[in-house]
Design an enzyme around this catalytic site. Structure first.
Site, short mmCIF file in Angstrom:
data_model
loop_
_atom_site.label_atom_id
_atom_site.label_comp_id
_atom_site.label_asym_id
_atom_site.label_seq_id
_atom_site.Cartn_x
_atom_site.Cartn_y
_atom_site.Cartn_z
N CYS B 55 0.82 -1.22 0.00
CA CYS B 55 0.00 0.00 0.00
C CYS B 55 0.86 1.27 0.00
CB CYS B 55 -0.91 0.01 1.22
SG CYS B 55 -2.37 -1.03 1.00
N ASP B 78 11.44 -7.75 -1.83
CA ASP B 78 12.24 -7.86 -0.62
C ASP B 78 12.75 -9.29 -0.39
OD1 ASP B 78 12.11 -5.14 0.13
OD2 ASP B 78 10.06 -5.44 0.85
N ASN B 153 0.37 -13.37 -10.60
CA ASN B 153 -0.35 -14.44 -9.91
C ASN B 153 -1.55 -13.79 -9.26
OD1 ASN B 153 1.55 -16.48 -10.45
ND2 ASN B 153 2.76 -15.93 -8.66
N HIS B 164 -3.54 -7.04 -2.82
CA HIS B 164 -3.34 -5.77 -3.52
C HIS B 164 -2.99 -6.05 -4.99
CE1 HIS B 164 -2.54 -1.40 -3.22
NE2 HIS B 164 -1.88 -1.65 -4.33
N HIS B 166 -1.25 -6.40 -8.18
CA HIS B 166 0.17 -6.26 -8.51
C HIS B 166 0.64 -7.39 -9.41
CE1 HIS B 166 0.44 -9.34 -5.37
NE2 HIS B 166 1.70 -9.57 -5.75
N GLN B 168 4.64 -9.23 -10.90
CA GLN B 168 6.06 -9.33 -10.60
C GLN B 168 6.85 -9.30 -11.90
OE1 GLN B 168 7.41 -11.98 -7.51
NE2 GLN B 168 5.33 -12.73 -7.18
N HIS B 281 5.41 -12.92 -23.08
CA HIS B 281 6.58 -13.47 -23.76
C HIS B 281 6.86 -12.64 -25.01
CE1 HIS B 281 5.88 -17.80 -22.02
NE2 HIS B 281 6.56 -17.03 -21.20
N PHE B 315 -7.20 -30.05 -11.27
CA PHE B 315 -5.95 -30.48 -10.65
C PHE B 315 -5.02 -31.04 -11.73
CE2 PHE B 315 -8.74 -30.30 -7.04
CZ PHE B 315 -7.91 -29.86 -6.03
N VAL B 317 -2.28 -33.06 -11.76
CA VAL B 317 -1.57 -33.96 -10.84
C VAL B 317 -1.30 -35.28 -11.54
CG1 VAL B 317 -2.50 -32.88 -8.75
CG2 VAL B 317 -3.84 -34.65 -9.92
O1 LIG Z 1 6.58 -14.20 -4.70
P1 LIG Z 1 5.21 -14.69 -4.25
O2 LIG Z 1 4.08 -14.10 -5.03
O3 LIG Z 1 5.01 -14.59 -2.78
O4 LIG Z 1 5.24 -16.26 -4.55
C1 LIG Z 1 4.48 -16.89 -5.52
O5 LIG Z 1 5.01 -16.70 -6.84
C2 LIG Z 1 6.31 -17.25 -7.09
C3 LIG Z 1 6.65 -17.02 -8.54
O6 LIG Z 1 5.70 -17.59 -9.41
C4 LIG Z 1 6.33 -18.74 -6.73
O7 LIG Z 1 7.66 -19.22 -6.84
C5 LIG Z 1 5.81 -19.00 -5.31
O8 LIG Z 1 5.73 -20.39 -5.08
C6 LIG Z 1 4.43 -18.38 -5.18
O9 LIG Z 1 3.92 -18.56 -3.89
O1 LIG Z 2 -9.57 -39.43 -11.69
P1 LIG Z 2 -9.51 -38.58 -10.45
O2 LIG Z 2 -8.60 -39.11 -9.39
O3 LIG Z 2 -10.86 -38.23 -9.92
O4 LIG Z 2 -8.89 -37.19 -10.96
C1 LIG Z 2 -7.64 -36.69 -10.61
O5 LIG Z 2 -6.59 -37.33 -11.33
C2 LIG Z 2 -6.61 -37.14 -12.75
C3 LIG Z 2 -5.39 -37.81 -13.33
O6 LIG Z 2 -4.20 -37.33 -12.78
C4 LIG Z 2 -6.63 -35.64 -13.10
O7 LIG Z 2 -6.80 -35.50 -14.49
C5 LIG Z 2 -7.76 -34.93 -12.37
O8 LIG Z 2 -7.68 -33.54 -12.63
C6 LIG Z 2 -7.65 -35.20 -10.88
O9 LIG Z 2 -8.69 -34.57 -10.19
#
Ligand SMILES: O=P(O)(O)O[C@H]1O[C@H](CO)[C@@H](O)[C@H](O)[C@H]1O
Ligand SMILES: O=P(O)(O)O[C@H]1O[C@H](CO)[C@@H](O)[C@H](O)[C@H]1O
Lengths: 351, 351
Positions: B55, B78, B153, B164, B166, B168, B281, B315, B317
């Site tokens: 701020c 910082d 982000n 706030h 912003h 980076q 980019h 997700f 994952v």
């Molecule tokens: O610097 P921030 O906003 O606190 O941190 C965030 O952005 C960064 C850059 O994408 C990431 O590495 C951090 O994991 C995320 O929490």
């Molecule tokens: O099939 P699930 O376990 O419900 O789904 C999860 O695993 C999948 C495979 O990694 C992902 O695509 C989904 O986004 C996640 O929610």
């Protein structure tokens, strides 16, 4: 000039298995965290819930009733991302618009009949049954498909929508992206250096020691030099093994025991059921299985998201998505912390 | 044989800008979601909080006091992941253990003096000030560094630790991973086809129409054919522009207006302050800025995590981390939904 110290001075490291770089900025751990805090995982999961489609005797979305299974249980995913009979999108009309057919199957494998256990809380013989089931499903689906991806999403933080201990198996008629990258890197390394990349890598880490977490007669667990996730690990056989089904009974027993130790350390780190995604990579299968895949070494990756505590994770966002992965402690620091943790689960130890 | 329909039949698509594949399994949207639900974002952020280090007038971690800024405000992070003077790790002793020096700077840019606004709630002239600040910081840091990564982000779900408004700016002495991949792909396309990849891509999408979200005199927004995140978009100039500072005043005004429209649609989609990571980019800068970078086309990527509602995200994952990105609706379906949304913000419309 100042002397370089990895824990003080940011630098970049190369991942030769997937051809990627990571920015290591260990001094970032000093910053305070004011961001999102995750939900604590459910601590009281009922052992049996007749409405949970993964439980023995439960009715699934497609109307089928699960058997009263007593060990592992494999069945077709009711909402598969890959189906065996999808038609092809046909030829592309432009190099910037390329689509291809994707066929495959998606299975779910329950590890245990109880919903309130996880792998580290299971016995070594119970884990051994899981290892055998992984080997069989690789063999079964690998007869037809060139890639059989076994993976476990553990914990709600990793998008896992069911607390019952289970993993998934997605087999496809194509080599997925990461598999292609590992294929390219391992093939190039073998042709340049005359031996498999990960066999030499395991040997080097045994000599260097600083990134080792656990070693056993047949296996090693280490935080790779190029790890991206805070407590990421790589699980490697000592012997050159291309695929899960090749593991001997002794190697399978030993794998079950080292997995139990690793996952116990993970749970002990923040005294929580540690979330992660893990998965196995081995040589391609399918009709080309008989080709020379000696450049492949079987391995499992563990990618856990937690950074500071049971509720503060690493966010792979912004810079990571747009530019390059970035980590906030060195792999050596992570390995040291994991090494120091007890091999008895915090929920089982007497206090 | 069944006729292929992208919304019914899974298939894989190629991302020619980053050399990656994505699995598109649109039928997966039919499955019920029983997994993790996110926190609702804070709805009442105070306009001014003297303890918030972003701020005007607030004291930061290093003891400095922010000026009473009235527009944008740029200052040094910082807790920087990149510092200008880090020593080099020295030569590698083994091909599997490669580390290199990383030098750079990390800055934070506030978009507005108030904490309770976001870009879509700011006026077009206020957004134009942000665009100008992006161009200046690219010029300033680009004089020394080959890569200047501007990224935002937005939202706690994306690891943003401060509400706030912003972004980076991380500048580095190396081309980060994603930049390297885009460099390689755009260079190869130009040498094979004689024109910049993204210039031809934008032209094609204007003809094909089904993935367009917004068009204006100088810009287009589309869901790329190879989008990974459910509502991912790509923002492209119509003209061949290599870097932000090259934008004319008319292009900057038009950019401010199309960004406001896009972000308004995003907020309207689930009637929430839509989380995302975004970033710019453009052609590399630094001492090689004068080389031929004509294969580069300036662009911004928007990567929003939400899938089903304000609290249910996608997700990435398991399969995605171990094998290949996977999406649950087609890019064409996502574009259609975004196109249909009003350009007036839900919090400003009269009900
Ligand atoms: O610097 P921030 O906003 O606190 O941190 C965030 O952005 C960064 C850059 O994408 C990431 O590495 C951090 O994991 C995320 O929490
Ligand atoms: O099939 P699930 O376990 O419900 O789904 C999860 O695993 C999948 C495979 O990694 C992902 O695509 C989904 O986004 C996640 O929610």
């Amino acid at each position: 000039a100042t002397t370089f110290r990895a824990s003080e001075h940011q630098h970049i490291r190369y991942n030769p298995l997937q051809d990627e770089w990571v920015l290591v900025s260990a001094h970032r751990m000093k910053r305070p965290w004011q961001g999102q805090v995750e939900h604590q995982p459910l601590t009281t999961v009922p052992r049996h819930d007749p409405h949970n489609p993964l439980c023995p005797g439960a009715t699934r979305a497609n109307g089928e009733v699960n058997p009263d299974y007593e060990g592992t249980f494999l069945f077709d995913n009711d909402f598969p991302a890959l189906q065996p009979d999808a038609p092809s999108p046909g030829p592309s009309d432009h190099p910037l618009f390329q689509a291809e057919a994707a066929q495959g199957v998606c299975k779910v494998m329950c590890f245990h009949p109880w919903s309130d256990v996880t792998l580290p809380l299971m016995s070594v013989p119970e884990i051994r049954a899981v290892v055998d089931a992984w080997a069989s499903v690789t063999e079964e689906l690998g007869a037809q498909y060139p890639w059989v991806q076994i993976f476990e999403n553990k914990g709600a933080m990793m998008g896992c929508s069911n607390p019952h201990p289970h993993c998934q198996v997605w087999a496809s008629n194509f080599l997925p992206d990461v598999a292609q990258r590992e294929e390219r890197c391992q093939r190039a390394y073998q042709s340049q250096h005359g031996e498999p990349l990960l066999v030499e890598y395991g040997r080097q880490e045994l000599l260097r020691k600083e990134r080792l977490v656990l070693t056993s007669e047949h296996w090693l667990v280490l935080v790779p030099f190029w790890a991206v996730w805070p407590f990421q690990t790589l699980l490697l056989p000592r012997r050159h093994v291309r695929r899960l089904p090749e593991l001997t009974p002794a190697e399978r027993d030993d794998l079950s025991s080292i997995m139990k130790k690793l996952l116990t350390k993970y749970d002990n780190l923040f005294e929580t059921s540690f979330p992660y995604s893990m998965g196995w990579h081995g040589a391609p299968t399918g009709s080309e299985a008989g080709a020379n895949w000696d450049h492949w070494q079987l391995h499992a990756h563990y990618y856990p998201p937690l950074l500071r505590s049971a509720t503060v994770r690493k966010f792979m966002v912004g810079y990571e998505m747009l530019a390059q992965a970035q980590r906030d402690l060195t792999p050596e620091q992570a390995a040291e912390r994991l090494r120091a943790l007890p091999e008895v689960h915090y929920r089982l130890g007497q206090k």
